[in-house]
Design an enzyme around this catalytic site. Sequence first.
Site, short mmCIF file in Angstrom:
data_model
loop_
_atom_site.label_atom_id
_atom_site.label_comp_id
_atom_site.label_asym_id
_atom_site.label_seq_id
_atom_site.Cartn_x
_atom_site.Cartn_y
_atom_site.Cartn_z
N HIS A 112 98.93 32.80 135.25
CA HIS A 112 97.81 33.68 135.58
C HIS A 112 97.48 33.64 137.07
O HIS A 112 96.93 34.59 137.62
CB HIS A 112 96.61 33.38 134.70
CG HIS A 112 96.83 33.92 133.32
ND1 HIS A 112 97.26 33.14 132.29
CD2 HIS A 112 96.77 35.18 132.84
CE1 HIS A 112 97.43 33.90 131.22
NE2 HIS A 112 97.14 35.15 131.53
N GLU B 99 102.49 40.40 121.53
CA GLU B 99 102.92 39.37 122.48
C GLU B 99 103.39 38.10 121.79
O GLU B 99 103.69 37.10 122.43
CB GLU B 99 101.81 39.06 123.49
CG GLU B 99 100.47 38.70 122.92
CD GLU B 99 99.40 38.47 123.99
OE1 GLU B 99 99.73 38.35 125.19
OE2 GLU B 99 98.22 38.40 123.61
N ASP C 153 103.70 36.86 127.51
CA ASP C 153 103.67 35.94 126.39
C ASP C 153 104.82 36.18 125.42
O ASP C 153 105.34 35.23 124.84
CB ASP C 153 102.33 36.04 125.65
CG ASP C 153 101.27 35.22 126.37
OD1 ASP C 153 101.58 34.07 126.75
OD2 ASP C 153 100.17 35.72 126.60
N ARG D 5 105.17 29.48 130.15
CA ARG D 5 105.23 30.44 131.27
C ARG D 5 104.70 29.87 132.57
O ARG D 5 104.90 30.45 133.63
CB ARG D 5 104.46 31.72 130.89
CG ARG D 5 103.00 31.50 130.65
CD ARG D 5 102.37 32.72 129.99
NE ARG D 5 101.75 33.61 130.94
CZ ARG D 5 100.98 34.64 130.60
NH1 ARG D 5 100.75 34.90 129.32
NH2 ARG D 5 100.43 35.41 131.50
N CYS E 71 101.92 45.89 129.15
CA CYS E 71 100.99 45.38 130.15
C CYS E 71 101.37 44.02 130.71
O CYS E 71 100.62 43.42 131.46
CB CYS E 71 99.56 45.37 129.62
SG CYS E 71 99.32 44.20 128.29
#
Length: 568
Positions: A187, A428, A452, A462, A499
């Site tokens: 993120h 996801e 994800d 991730r 997205c």
Amino acid sequence: MIKGIPVSEGYAIGSVYQWHETTLDTSKKKISNLKAEIDFLHETIEKTKAQLDVLMKKSKDIYGEETSKIFEAHLLIVQDPEMIKNIETKINEESCNMLYALKTVTDDYIHVFENLDDDYLKERALDIIDVRNRMIRNALNLSPDEMVLPKKEMILVAYELTPSQIASLDLNYVKGFITETGGKTSHSAIMSKLVGLPAIMGFDNAFKILKQNKEIIMDAFTGEIIIDYNSETYHTYLYKRDQYLSYKDSLKRLIKEPTRSQDGKTYILSGQIGSSKDVSQVIENGADGIGLFRTEFLFINRLTPPSEEDQFIEYKSILEMMKDKPVVIRTIDLGGDKQTPYLHIKSDLNPSLGIRAIRLSIYHQDVIYKQLRALIRASIYGNLSVMFPMVASLEDIMMVKQWITDIKVEFDALGIPYKNFPIGIMIEIPSAALMADEFAKHVDFFSIGTNDLIQYTFAADRTSEDLDYLYRPFSPAILRLIHMAVKAAKDNHIHISVCGEMASDQLALPLLLGMGVDELSMSPSQILKSKDFVLNHHHSVFEYAADYVMKLTTEKEILKFLKDNFQK
Ligand code: PEP
Ligand code: MG
């Protein structure tokens, strides 16, 4: 050549500013009540000890004896009688504040350790820095995210930066950043793209290699960091940077253009936001709407959750700013790499596989109900869609729809106005892609979260810089899952978007659009580049490419085909 993971494109040339959190305000102040300062020192020590004690036990349970020793050592440092005595003496002798005494005394220790010959002992200086910073933050009652930087141009070098720290950087001064931790879809990486800052992550030993004030060049397209360069290299990069900036500038001509292919097919390119502050970027970059508002950013970096009223104001203002353009607001996706102190998320052995996203909403129904109430109240102010993250089963879908129904029933009884809005889910988790044909009968839209989806399909965290090689959006496994979701959406006539970070990958664009994805949602800084690409291609070519690629069985062949045909 020294290299990290390029996570947000761009070039930066400038001098290194190492940030160790020591830049917190510890300036000297004259104090009359010295006893109060000494009591304050002991309170801070107690608070820090309690935190370290928890960390020690927790790390022992999770990672074993070896890591807990780190905190054991930190506990010894914070309780070191000689250090405490020296701080007390300094406070008394100089009639100064505790923070100044703490900083200067520990600086002396750090200096001694840093100058020892033994590498092991040298490293101990970092432990003292770490403990000292924890104490300062505790004394200042700051959350660990708060940072203070000097007002000068810099390339920021840090061990780690949280999304909210990145969001708070002043881009007039910070021209790029490099961190030791993090991967492409963390993120923090997403946030750096969102703010449009060149960023390189996962760069080992950044503090050792990139010395304070050293002039460096960052190539955040390749991840290369250039130190000790000559005038020719400097001018080459200056030229590249200017070219890139002028290309970005030239894209502005496309702001008002519809995203239409050469053969007349129109797509939706939408922007992503983390708060109402990002909406101006979405508008300035000519987005067709907001494809993903990650509402969890409203919840992190604070000591209590936002109230229903705070949230209502935020959602209403975003909907109003976007006028009648669609705004997809995702319910909180906390947990995993987005933690808050106040929700007391049980520390799972593997947070990404634990209580995250709607699972957290199940455990904290008070939080999700408040959020949904705020959203439903805001629905009358614009073109809202609500989306749920990490849906794994049909039961999940039934549950989230029930939450919304419950609130609407209550609002009907109370006469609170609202407007019906589309309800969608993120695809996801592989189980969702596999069940997409069923799920599509129960929701209004899908949005594929490739970040994800890739993490869970490859079982690869991730955020791990070591597993970055498993971020493989072009592997047949991922493409098949995406294809399943797109086909299910098309068969059931529901809208589908992508997205995840893949949506703004220029090589993925022909595939996703060729498969039939209606909308791509991305960081606002990526929209015009993607629009430029679409305007110069035919949809029929995308369809051909998608059909062709779906027959290939290795990532290598797929990438070769895409690079041969679509890379400039
Ligand atoms: C994703 O997983 O691809 C996604 C868009 O959601 P997030 O990155 O917030 O997990
Ligand atoms: Mg996700």
